[in-house]
Design an enzyme around this catalytic site. Structure first.
Site, PDB file in Angstrom:
ATOM      1  N   LYS A 139       0.825  -1.216   0.000  1.00 56.48           N
ATOM      2  CA  LYS A 139       0.000   0.000   0.000  1.00 56.48           C
ATOM      3  C   LYS A 139       0.860   1.266   0.000  1.00 56.48           C
ATOM      4  CE  LYS A 139      -2.254  -1.376   3.687  1.00 56.48           C
ATOM      5  NZ  LYS A 139      -1.557  -2.690   3.827  1.00 56.48           N
ATOM      6  N   THR A 140       1.849   1.293   0.897  1.00 58.11           N
ATOM      7  CA  THR A 140       2.737   2.456   0.951  1.00 58.11           C
ATOM      8  C   THR A 140       3.511   2.596  -0.360  1.00 58.11           C
ATOM      9  OG1 THR A 140       2.983   2.097   3.314  1.00 58.11           O
ATOM     10  CG2 THR A 140       4.608   3.523   2.268  1.00 58.11           C
ATOM     11  N   ARG A 145       6.559  -8.178   2.029  1.00 60.52           N
ATOM     12  CA  ARG A 145       7.418  -7.750   3.141  1.00 60.52           C
ATOM     13  C   ARG A 145       8.126  -8.956   3.772  1.00 60.52           C
ATOM     14  NH1 ARG A 145       4.431  -4.162   6.338  1.00 60.52           N
ATOM     15  NH2 ARG A 145       5.680  -2.447   5.556  1.00 60.52           N
ATOM     16  N   THR A 189      -5.693  -1.144   6.745  1.00 58.51           N
ATOM     17  CA  THR A 189      -5.834  -2.590   6.833  1.00 58.51           C
ATOM     18  C   THR A 189      -7.276  -2.945   7.195  1.00 58.51           C
ATOM     19  OG1 THR A 189      -5.115  -2.378   9.114  1.00 58.51           O
ATOM     20  CG2 THR A 189      -3.466  -3.068   7.531  1.00 58.51           C
ATOM     21  N   ASP A 192      -1.323   7.015   6.016  1.00 62.13           N
ATOM     22  CA  ASP A 192      -1.253   5.589   6.334  1.00 62.13           C
ATOM     23  C   ASP A 192      -2.156   5.334   7.545  1.00 62.13           C
ATOM     24  OD1 ASP A 192      -0.424   3.004   6.110  1.00 62.13           O
ATOM     25  OD2 ASP A 192       1.595   3.319   6.881  1.00 62.13           O
TER      26      ASP A 192
HETATM   27  P1  ADP Z   1       2.085  -1.892   3.220  1.00 62.42           P
HETATM   28  O1  ADP Z   1       2.095  -0.380   3.157  1.00 62.42           O
HETATM   29  O2  ADP Z   1       0.911  -2.512   2.531  1.00 62.42           O
HETATM   30  O3  ADP Z   1       2.279  -2.441   4.610  1.00 62.42           O
HETATM   31  P2  ADP Z   1       4.631  -1.636   1.834  1.00 62.42           P
HETATM   32  O4  ADP Z   1       4.294  -0.874   0.622  1.00 62.42           O
HETATM   33  O5  ADP Z   1       5.303  -0.900   2.949  1.00 62.42           O
HETATM   34  O6  ADP Z   1       3.340  -2.421   2.374  1.00 62.42           O
HETATM   35  O7  ADP Z   1       5.546  -2.870   1.367  1.00 62.42           O
HETATM   36  C1  ADP Z   1       6.326  -3.607   2.283  1.00 62.42           C
HETATM   37  C2  ADP Z   1       7.598  -4.060   1.604  1.00 62.42           C
HETATM   38  O8  ADP Z   1       7.272  -4.980   0.578  1.00 62.42           O
HETATM   39  C3  ADP Z   1       8.399  -2.949   0.942  1.00 62.42           C
HETATM   40  O9  ADP Z   1       9.769  -3.214   1.099  1.00 62.42           O
HETATM   41  C4  ADP Z   1       8.042  -3.046  -0.518  1.00 62.42           C
HETATM   42  O10 ADP Z   1       9.119  -2.672  -1.320  1.00 62.42           O
HETATM   43  C5  ADP Z   1       7.736  -4.508  -0.686  1.00 62.42           C
HETATM   44  N1  ADP Z   1       6.666  -4.687  -1.670  1.00 62.42           N
HETATM   45  C6  ADP Z   1       5.337  -4.706  -1.447  1.00 62.42           C
HETATM   46  N2  ADP Z   1       4.661  -4.952  -2.584  1.00 62.42           N
HETATM   47  C7  ADP Z   1       5.571  -5.087  -3.540  1.00 62.42           C
HETATM   48  C8  ADP Z   1       5.504  -5.367  -4.940  1.00 62.42           C
HETATM   49  N3  ADP Z   1       4.347  -5.604  -5.572  1.00 62.42           N
HETATM   50  N4  ADP Z   1       6.658  -5.409  -5.617  1.00 62.42           N
HETATM   51  C9  ADP Z   1       7.840  -5.225  -5.001  1.00 62.42           C
HETATM   52  N5  ADP Z   1       7.976  -4.984  -3.701  1.00 62.42           N
HETATM   53  C10 ADP Z   1       6.854  -4.916  -2.967  1.00 62.42           C
END
Ligand code: ADP
Length: 334
Positions: free
Chosen positions: A64-65, A217, A158, A109
């Site tokens: 998401k981030t 992650r 979430t 977030d």
């Molecule tokens: P969320 O905000 O949903 O908790 P993040 O965007 O912070 O997730 O992602 C967590 C980690 O996973 C980061 O290091 C990100 O680079 C990696 N990541 C998540 N989705 C992907 C994707 N589709 N391709 C490459 N890396 C991803």
């Protein structure tokens, strides 16, 4: 900290930032969200106006981030990053809103954790690009409307169900992120091994992907441990041997279950004959707090069909027995 925790830690933020894809084309997986998002962005670009507000919902660690940052980067817009828990007073939000520039992306977030008065201010700002600044106190207080430039809120949550309907309705588009399949995780891992500068074989990558619980992650975290192992043991390559040895050392099994997950299943099957058994009894058997069992181990075990929640407590499903190499008592599932 648990290797298979889908939530990130503070220490990981820099490591994660280095691996975040910058463009939509470099973001594997989530084909539907990607296609929807690319349309929203392209249309905004052609109209030369900021796009509608965007919400991303889904479990932690799925990107998401990363997508929020990609939105800003694709729009070539600056991004301001904050989170629901950081906004405890409407004044905190007013300060941010009133300093936004035209076209800026405001990433919020954990938007479901914002304080109520701030939430109300946010609806108005999203809808009318205006905030009411309250001047003075008590009966003499007056609201002075302040015009805002057009900006785009990108929210992440979430728990989309926890967002009040009026807030949810202000988003023009919601992208629902789902767990990744092993092939998409393998693509992500291959790219990241490259970025980390470690050679990796297809078998090594596939092995890690299969144990990553559908979550990039976690995949990235396992990759870093396998890389450590490979480097320390002089192999210098993420291959099947290093992946297996490292993940065994760190107690992450073939299906991505860790020590606690297995302890819960072992207790359920061996001590309680498959259950059902109450949560607190189960927790005592594995030496953990009920809350830990419920929030840390259970969600994944239930989601993957190892365990079921019944009105009479927790029970092992056939997959739990198979996974442990055990046979349920005769007639147990009939
Ligand atoms: P969320 O905000 O949903 O908790 P993040 O965007 O912070 O997730 O992602 C967590 C980690 O996973 C980061 O290091 C990100 O680079 C990696 N990541 C998540 N989705 C992907 C994707 N589709 N391709 C490459 N890396 C991803």
């Amino acid at each position: 900290p648990r290797l298979v925790d889908p939530n990130g830690t503070e220490d990981e933020q820099q490591l994660e930032a280095a691996l975040r894809p910058k463009k939509l084309a470099d973001f594997p997986g989530q084909p539907r969200v990607r296609e929807q998002l690319s349309l929203v962005i392209e249309a905004a670009r052609r109209r030369a106006t900021p796009p509608d507000h965007i919400l991303f919902s889904g479990p932690p660690g799925l990107g998401k981030t990363s997508l929020a940052m990609i939105v800003a980067s694709e729009l070539e817009a600056p991004i301001r990053i904050t989170s629901g828990p950081a906004i405890q007073h409407a004044g905190d939000l007013a300060a941010i809103l009133s300093s936004l520039n035209e076209g800026e992306v405001l990433f919020l977030d954990e938007i479901h954790r914002m304080a109520r008065p701030a939430e109300e201010m946010l609806y108005l700002a999203m809808e009318d690009f205006r905030v009411d600044v309250i001047v003075g106190k008590g009966p003499g207080a007056t609201a002075i409307p302040l015009e805002l430039p057009r900006f785009t809120v990108v929210g992440a949550t979430t728990r989309a169900g926890l967002l009040p309907a009026p807030l949810r309705d202000r988003f023009g588009f919601t992208g629902h992120l789902d767990y990744y399949d092993a092939a998409d995780l393998a693509d992500i891992l291959a790219r990241n091994a490259d970025l980390l500068g470690v050679p990796a074989t297809r078998e090594g990558i596939t092995e890690i992907a299969g144990r990553s619980r559908g979550t990039p992650r976690i995949a990235n975290r396992l990759l870093r441990r396998v890389r450590d192992y490979a480097q320390v043991h002089g192999r210098h390559v993420v291959d099947l041997t290093s992946a297996r040895a490292a993940l065994e050392l760190f107690d992450v099994d073939d299906d991505g279950l860790d020590r606690l997950d297995r302890a819960v299943l072992e207790a359920l099957c061996r001590r309680f004959g498959g259950g059902p058994v109450g949560l607190s009894t189960l927790a005592v058997a594995v030496g953990e707090e009920p809350d830990t069992v419920e929030t840390v181990a259970e969600p994944y075990l239930v989601r993957e069909g190892y365990m079921i929640r019944t009105p009479r407590g927790r029970a092992a499903s056939p997959r739990a027995w198979t996974h442990l190499g055990l046979r349920p008592p005769d007639g147990h599932f009939t």
